[in-house]
Motif scaffolding. Structure first.
Motif, PDB file in Angstrom:
ATOM      1  N   PRO A  63       1.926  25.947 -19.782  1.00 12.51           N
ATOM      2  CA  PRO A  63       3.192  26.074 -20.450  1.00 12.51           C
ATOM      3  C   PRO A  63       4.534  25.846 -19.682  1.00 12.51           C
ATOM      4  O   PRO A  63       5.689  25.722 -20.338  1.00 12.51           O
ATOM      5  CB  PRO A  63       3.340  27.573 -20.883  1.00 12.51           C
ATOM      6  N   CYS A  64       4.560  25.422 -18.367  1.00  8.40           N
ATOM      7  CA  CYS A  64       5.499  25.286 -17.534  1.00  8.40           C
ATOM      8  C   CYS A  64       5.288  24.598 -16.440  1.00  8.40           C
ATOM      9  O   CYS A  64       5.260  24.683 -15.360  1.00  8.40           O
ATOM     10  CB  CYS A  64       6.030  26.621 -17.033  1.00  8.40           C
ATOM     11  N   CYS A  65       4.762  23.212 -16.889  1.00  3.79           N
ATOM     12  CA  CYS A  65       4.011  22.327 -15.987  1.00  3.79           C
ATOM     13  C   CYS A  65       4.602  21.420 -15.049  1.00  3.79           C
ATOM     14  O   CYS A  65       4.027  20.947 -14.178  1.00  3.79           O
ATOM     15  CB  CYS A  65       3.339  21.244 -16.889  1.00  3.79           C
ATOM     16  N   GLY A  66       6.046  21.457 -15.013  1.00  5.88           N
ATOM     17  CA  GLY A  66       6.574  20.820 -13.688  1.00  5.88           C
ATOM     18  C   GLY A  66       6.308  19.394 -13.893  1.00  5.88           C
ATOM     19  O   GLY A  66       6.281  18.747 -14.830  1.00  5.88           O
ATOM     20  N   SER A  67       5.925  18.840 -12.828  1.00  6.59           N
ATOM     21  CA  SER A  67       5.798  17.696 -12.693  1.00  6.59           C
ATOM     22  C   SER A  67       4.015  17.100 -12.820  1.00  6.59           C
ATOM     23  O   SER A  67       3.619  16.274 -12.508  1.00  6.59           O
ATOM     24  CB  SER A  67       5.961  16.806 -11.132  1.00  6.59           C
ATOM     25  N   GLY A  68       3.396  18.236 -13.041  1.00  5.07           N
ATOM     26  CA  GLY A  68       1.891  18.014 -13.450  1.00  5.07           C
ATOM     27  C   GLY A  68       0.879  18.459 -12.596  1.00  5.07           C
ATOM     28  O   GLY A  68      -0.158  18.079 -12.520  1.00  5.07           O
ATOM     29  N   GLY A  69       1.250  18.958 -11.496  1.00  5.45           N
ATOM     30  CA  GLY A  69       0.397  19.397 -10.128  1.00  5.45           C
ATOM     31  C   GLY A  69      -0.714  20.032 -10.820  1.00  5.45           C
ATOM     32  O   GLY A  69      -1.880  19.929  -9.966  1.00  5.45           O
ATOM     33  N   MET A  70      -0.709  21.092 -11.464  1.00  2.00           N
ATOM     34  CA  MET A  70      -1.832  21.768 -11.997  1.00  2.00           C
ATOM     35  C   MET A  70      -2.876  20.940 -12.471  1.00  2.00           C
ATOM     36  O   MET A  70      -4.011  20.975 -12.414  1.00  2.00           O
ATOM     37  CB  MET A  70      -1.467  22.865 -13.043  1.00  2.00           C
ATOM     38  N   PHE A  71      -2.676  19.895 -13.384  1.00  2.00           N
ATOM     39  CA  PHE A  71      -3.523  19.083 -14.291  1.00  2.00           C
ATOM     40  C   PHE A  71      -4.113  18.080 -13.014  1.00  2.00           C
ATOM     41  O   PHE A  71      -5.050  17.946 -13.050  1.00  2.00           O
ATOM     42  CB  PHE A  71      -2.658  18.037 -14.976  1.00  2.00           C
ATOM     43  N   THR A  95      14.066  15.346 -17.008  1.00  2.00           N
ATOM     44  CA  THR A  95      13.786  14.725 -15.858  1.00  2.00           C
ATOM     45  C   THR A  95      12.477  15.070 -15.351  1.00  2.00           C
ATOM     46  O   THR A  95      11.637  14.299 -15.151  1.00  2.00           O
ATOM     47  CB  THR A  95      14.708  14.927 -14.596  1.00  2.00           C
ATOM     48  N   THR A  96      12.088  16.450 -15.217  1.00  2.08           N
ATOM     49  CA  THR A  96      10.810  16.870 -14.808  1.00  2.08           C
ATOM     50  C   THR A  96       9.704  16.487 -15.673  1.00  2.08           C
ATOM     51  O   THR A  96       8.445  16.132 -15.319  1.00  2.08           O
ATOM     52  CB  THR A  96      10.829  18.445 -14.356  1.00  2.08           C
ATOM     53  N   TYR A  97       9.955  16.554 -17.034  1.00  2.43           N
ATOM     54  CA  TYR A  97       9.073  16.281 -17.979  1.00  2.43           C
ATOM     55  C   TYR A  97       8.767  14.758 -17.915  1.00  2.43           C
ATOM     56  O   TYR A  97       7.584  14.429 -18.146  1.00  2.43           O
ATOM     57  CB  TYR A  97       9.752  16.412 -19.344  1.00  2.43           C
ATOM     58  N   LYS A  98       9.686  13.901 -17.781  1.00  2.99           N
ATOM     59  CA  LYS A  98       9.351  12.374 -17.533  1.00  2.99           C
ATOM     60  C   LYS A  98       8.484  12.278 -16.347  1.00  2.99           C
ATOM     61  O   LYS A  98       7.788  11.215 -16.486  1.00  2.99           O
ATOM     62  CB  LYS A  98      10.745  11.502 -17.468  1.00  2.99           C
ATOM     63  N   LEU A  99       8.929  13.040 -15.304  1.00  2.00           N
ATOM     64  CA  LEU A  99       8.172  12.645 -14.117  1.00  2.00           C
ATOM     65  C   LEU A  99       6.619  13.041 -14.375  1.00  2.00           C
ATOM     66  O   LEU A  99       5.890  12.459 -13.702  1.00  2.00           O
ATOM     67  CB  LEU A  99       8.624  13.757 -12.979  1.00  2.00           C
ATOM     68  N   ALA A 100       6.344  14.242 -15.140  1.00  2.00           N
ATOM     69  CA  ALA A 100       5.156  14.692 -15.305  1.00  2.00           C
ATOM     70  C   ALA A 100       4.232  13.537 -16.119  1.00  2.00           C
ATOM     71  O   ALA A 100       3.239  13.530 -15.808  1.00  2.00           O
ATOM     72  CB  ALA A 100       5.032  15.938 -16.006  1.00  2.00           C
ATOM     73  N   LYS A 101       4.862  13.063 -17.075  1.00  2.00           N
ATOM     74  CA  LYS A 101       4.239  11.993 -18.065  1.00  2.00           C
ATOM     75  C   LYS A 101       3.858  10.941 -17.084  1.00  2.00           C
ATOM     76  O   LYS A 101       2.812  10.277 -17.106  1.00  2.00           O
ATOM     77  CB  LYS A 101       5.276  11.725 -19.098  1.00  2.00           C
ATOM     78  N   MET A 102       4.822  10.492 -16.217  1.00  2.00           N
ATOM     79  CA  MET A 102       4.515   9.295 -15.092  1.00  2.00           C
ATOM     80  C   MET A 102       3.435   9.812 -14.177  1.00  2.00           C
ATOM     81  O   MET A 102       2.409   8.804 -13.753  1.00  2.00           O
ATOM     82  CB  MET A 102       5.937   8.883 -14.362  1.00  2.00           C
ATOM     83  N   ASN A 103       3.587  10.999 -13.845  1.00  2.00           N
ATOM     84  CA  ASN A 103       2.478  11.530 -12.778  1.00  2.00           C
ATOM     85  C   ASN A 103       1.011  11.347 -13.349  1.00  2.00           C
ATOM     86  O   ASN A 103       0.074  11.048 -12.725  1.00  2.00           O
ATOM     87  CB  ASN A 103       2.722  12.970 -12.324  1.00  2.00           C
ATOM     88  N   LEU A 104       0.875  11.577 -14.600  1.00  2.00           N
ATOM     89  CA  LEU A 104      -0.330  11.652 -15.175  1.00  2.00           C
ATOM     90  C   LEU A 104      -0.785  10.050 -15.458  1.00  2.00           C
ATOM     91  O   LEU A 104      -1.877   9.787 -15.304  1.00  2.00           O
ATOM     92  CB  LEU A 104      -0.280  12.395 -16.484  1.00  2.00           C
ATOM     93  N   ALA A 105       0.234   9.335 -16.041  1.00  2.00           N
ATOM     94  CA  ALA A 105       0.024   7.892 -16.413  1.00  2.00           C
ATOM     95  C   ALA A 105      -0.352   7.077 -15.127  1.00  2.00           C
ATOM     96  O   ALA A 105      -1.528   6.451 -15.192  1.00  2.00           O
ATOM     97  CB  ALA A 105       1.477   7.351 -16.821  1.00  2.00           C
ATOM     98  N   VAL A 106       0.147   7.294 -13.931  1.00  2.00           N
ATOM     99  CA  VAL A 106      -0.169   6.517 -12.809  1.00  2.00           C
ATOM    100  C   VAL A 106      -1.697   6.753 -12.428  1.00  2.00           C
ATOM    101  O   VAL A 106      -2.382   6.287 -11.496  1.00  2.00           O
ATOM    102  CB  VAL A 106       0.817   6.639 -11.547  1.00  2.00           C
ATOM    103  N   ARG A 107      -2.077   8.162 -12.793  1.00  2.00           N
ATOM    104  CA  ARG A 107      -3.328   8.537 -12.479  1.00  2.00           C
ATOM    105  C   ARG A 107      -4.412   8.234 -13.554  1.00  2.00           C
ATOM    106  O   ARG A 107      -5.468   8.760 -13.124  1.00  2.00           O
ATOM    107  CB  ARG A 107      -3.547  10.152 -12.019  1.00  2.00           C
ATOM    108  N   GLY A 108      -3.879   7.630 -14.356  1.00  2.00           N
ATOM    109  CA  GLY A 108      -4.923   7.416 -15.583  1.00  2.00           C
ATOM    110  C   GLY A 108      -5.277   8.470 -16.407  1.00  2.00           C
ATOM    111  O   GLY A 108      -6.475   8.657 -16.846  1.00  2.00           O
ATOM    112  N   ILE A 109      -4.426   9.613 -16.515  1.00  2.00           N
ATOM    113  CA  ILE A 109      -4.647  10.777 -17.077  1.00  2.00           C
ATOM    114  C   ILE A 109      -3.998  10.772 -18.279  1.00  2.00           C
ATOM    115  O   ILE A 109      -2.617  10.734 -18.500  1.00  2.00           O
ATOM    116  CB  ILE A 109      -4.373  11.965 -16.324  1.00  2.00           C
ATOM    117  N   ASN A 126      -1.158  15.873 -23.570  1.00  2.00           N
ATOM    118  CA  ASN A 126      -0.234  16.046 -24.559  1.00  2.00           C
ATOM    119  C   ASN A 126       0.730  16.823 -24.093  1.00  2.00           C
ATOM    120  O   ASN A 126       0.485  18.158 -24.004  1.00  2.00           O
ATOM    121  CB  ASN A 126      -1.068  16.558 -25.663  1.00  2.00           C
ATOM    122  N   LEU A 127       1.932  16.464 -23.611  1.00  2.00           N
ATOM    123  CA  LEU A 127       2.792  17.331 -22.893  1.00  2.00           C
ATOM    124  C   LEU A 127       3.964  17.596 -24.110  1.00  2.00           C
ATOM    125  O   LEU A 127       5.260  17.889 -23.609  1.00  2.00           O
ATOM    126  CB  LEU A 127       3.614  16.558 -21.704  1.00  2.00           C
ATOM    127  N   GLY A 128       3.729  17.476 -25.172  1.00  2.00           N
ATOM    128  CA  GLY A 128       4.683  17.471 -26.266  1.00  2.00           C
ATOM    129  C   GLY A 128       5.489  16.341 -26.422  1.00  2.00           C
ATOM    130  O   GLY A 128       5.592  15.343 -25.757  1.00  2.00           O
TER     131      GLY A 128
END
Length: 342
Positions: free
Chosen positions: A26-34, A61-75, A78-80
């Motif tokens: 619920p507070c995923c930051g840049s997506g490190g947990m995923f 800004t962090t939300y966009k970073l999380a989406k990018m972090n998942l995308a570059v890893r092919g993951i 759904n981050l809303g």
């Protein structure tokens, strides 16, 4: 935002084992947990297709970073639709997650107004969390998101284990009485780069019943306490990390307690772990600090008889006393030479 150390995220993943189902932060930051969850799956030869990712982040800004972090890893995840506050703009309202991994903001103040979210469904069965600290709001939010057999592992400040401020003690008591607390871990200090606040790990589960598929025994009415404060290795003058061996040992202790045969039989270990009953927790005023339960570590016997130790210590003491007397005389003589004699 508190950047979560990789060793802490790795420990949470090894504890809850997110192999199959829905993972939520619920507070995923840049997506490190995923990212760490999928590393766990890969290292254990699991299948990424068995996992669905859900998350939310407040800062754009962090939300966009999380989406990018998942995308570059092919993951895919759904981050809303947009960045948003999980309390006021919950974008996964109907979600029931099998695994929750999170590092909420520590001791978040003024997260709601005095009259806001008073009747929110997430507090049903509990008390309304105080406005001055969001720790218990985060806990209840995550409880509301868990599936029937779901497990949550998350980081919180140590104060969450014992605070009675603003009705937090009453909320904690109800969480305990509902038998939702699976495991509590006290972590060593100096793990975080961004804060010196001492932290702990909470593990919440909706189901402590026997699970033959996962090899779990019935642990209803029990909570495992682990004191890992002495673990970790200094990697710089001010920073510590949990080693791979530390993580493996803590996870093995937990899984042995849950009943998984590959991890052996669980036994309480003084100074380190204790399986406590609800009555024992009640006797400790519903405080969840592991140190209250694990006791002191047993001193290892080095095999040297007491008489021998005492003789050696006495000789050392007498020698030190003689040296002290010699030094005192030398100091007195120097003072007299300088004209400060008695």
């Amino acid at each position: 935002m508190n950047f979560t150390p990789k060793s802490v995220v790795a420990l949470i993943a090894e504890m809850i084992e997110p192999f199959k189902g829905k993972i939520y932060d619920p507070c995923c930051g840049s997506g490190g947990m995923f990212v760490q969850s999928l590393k766990f799956i890969d290292s254990h030869k699991g299948n990424r297709k068995n996992i669905a990712i859900y998350g939310q982040e407040y800062t754009n800004t962090t939300y966009k970073l999380a989406k990018m972090n998942l995308a570059v890893r092919g993951i895919s995840g759904n981050l809303g639709e947009v960045a948003g506050d999980s309390f006021f703009k919950d974008q996964h309202e109907d979600l029931k997650a099998d695994y929750i991994m999170a590092n909420p903001p520590f001791n978040q103040k003024q997260w709601r107004g005095e009259k806001e979210l008073i009747d929110d469904h997430r507090w049903d069965g509990f008390e309304v969390p105080p406005t001055g600290n969001a720790n218990y709001a985060w806990i209840m939010h995550m409880i509301s998101k868990l599936s029937e057999n779901g497990t949550a592992g998350f980081v919180l400040a140590n104060g969450s284990m014992s605070s009675n401020t603003g009705g937090e003690g009453a909320i904690r008591q109800k969480i305990i009485e509902k038998d939702l607390v699976d495991c509590m871990i006290a972590l060593p200090g100096q793990l975080f780069y961004t804060t010196q606040i001492p932290v702990c790990l909470w593990f919440i589960t909706k189901n402590k019943k026997e699970d033959t598929e996962r090899g779990y025994r019935n642990r209803q009415g029990e909570t495992l306490f682990i004191d890992a404060r002495e673990m970790g290795t200094m990697v710089s003058r001010v920073h510590k990390e949990l080693t791979t061996e530390d993580i493996a040992e803590i996870a093995r202790t937990y899984h042995a307690w849950r009943g998984e045969e590959k991890d052996g039989e669980y036994e309480d270990k003084a100074g380190y772990s204790k399986s406590a009953t609800l009555d024992e927790i009640k006797a400790n005023d519903f405080v969840l600090t592991p140190g209250r339960y694990v006791g002191a570590a047993e001193n290892e016997d080095d095999g040297i008889p007491f008489e021998v130790k005492m003789k050696e210590l006495s000789q050392t003491l007498y020698s030190q006393m003689e040296q002290a007397e010699t030094l005192d005389n030398a100091i007195r003589q120097n003072l007299e030479v300088l004209g400060y004699g008695e």
